[in-house]
Write a protein that holds these residues in place. Structure first.
Motif, PDB file in Angstrom:
ATOM      1  N   LYS A  67      12.272 -12.158 -16.337  1.00 28.70           N
ATOM      2  CA  LYS A  67      13.144 -12.097 -17.500  1.00 28.70           C
ATOM      3  C   LYS A  67      13.088 -13.426 -18.224  1.00 28.70           C
ATOM      4  N   ARG A  69      15.056 -15.500 -21.580  1.00 26.96           N
ATOM      5  CA  ARG A  69      16.063 -15.522 -22.642  1.00 26.96           C
ATOM      6  C   ARG A  69      15.476 -16.264 -23.821  1.00 26.96           C
ATOM      7  N   ARG A  71      15.614 -16.943 -28.260  1.00 26.77           N
ATOM      8  CA  ARG A  71      16.527 -17.034 -29.389  1.00 26.77           C
ATOM      9  C   ARG A  71      15.728 -16.852 -30.667  1.00 26.77           C
ATOM     10  N   GLU A 179      20.474 -14.407 -29.550  1.00 29.19           N
ATOM     11  CA  GLU A 179      19.804 -14.575 -28.261  1.00 29.19           C
ATOM     12  C   GLU A 179      19.394 -13.207 -27.728  1.00 29.19           C
ATOM     13  N   THR A 181      17.353 -11.182 -24.370  1.00 27.37           N
ATOM     14  CA  THR A 181      16.839 -11.249 -23.018  1.00 27.37           C
ATOM     15  C   THR A 181      15.704 -10.245 -22.906  1.00 27.37           C
TER      16      THR A 181
END
Length: 186
Positions: A67, A69, A71, A179, A181
């Motif tokens: 995964k 994250r 932006r 953001e 994910t």
């Protein structure tokens, strides 16, 4: 580290921790590379003095999903304008086709003749026949009106999406952006 003859040891025959690694020394014996979980152990490993590696009882067998994250810090207004232009043209074409199909279905069902007869009776007098709905809502007139609405829609959607990209870039400068994910399946 040197052996008794003053030579550097060969790591193929060394079963302890490598230089720079922590851990306790394992029993001496030939070095065997780690074996994949679930693979049958070879006869040489079973007959040697080293222990056969077996998977832990709670070992994970499914692949791990990575995964990240991320932006969205900036949306390029030029690319937003191009994409919104193409999508709005597709929506405009779909609108014109849907209007034509809807008109044909309603005409086949007799909606225009029934409603047109009622309107002409209500608006007619002894000298005139009243308002003729069927000539006013003919297929070419409906398609022309729908095409004008579709062109206006293309211009407005493209302009609003581009303006939205500019506004997003301004607000992302203040609050950092959206953001996300993302997950990668193996």
């Amino acid at each position: 580290m040197t052996d008794t003859r003053g030579q550097q040891p060969s790591y193929e025959s060394y079963n302890g921790p490598l230089p720079g690694e922590r851990g306790s020394a394992q029993p001496a014996g030939p070095y065997h590379p780690p074996q994949a979980y679930g693979a049958p152990a070879s006869d040489a490993r079973q007959s040697g003095t080293g222990a056969v590696r077996r998977p832990r009882t709670g070992a994970r067998t499914t692949p791990r999903t990575r995964k990240a994250r991320l932006r969205v810090a900036k949306a390029d207004p030029w690319s937003v304008m191009k994409v919104s232009f193409l999508l709005s043209i597709a929506l405009g074409v779909c609108t014109v086709v849907a209007a034509a199909v809807l008109w044909m279905v309603m005409d086949a069902m007799g909606v225009f003749s029934t409603v047109g007869g009622t309107i002409s009776e209500a608006t007619g007098s002894n000298e005139s026949n009243g308002f003729d709905l069927q000539s006013f809502l003919s297929l070419p007139r409906v398609l022309m009106f729908t095409s004008v609405i579709a062109v206006i829609d293309v211009v407005l959607m493209t302009a609003l999406a581009t303006l939205g990209a500019f506004i997003y870039n301004l607000s992302a400068g203040f609050v950092g952006g959206v953001e996300l994910t993302l997950a990668e399946d193996e």
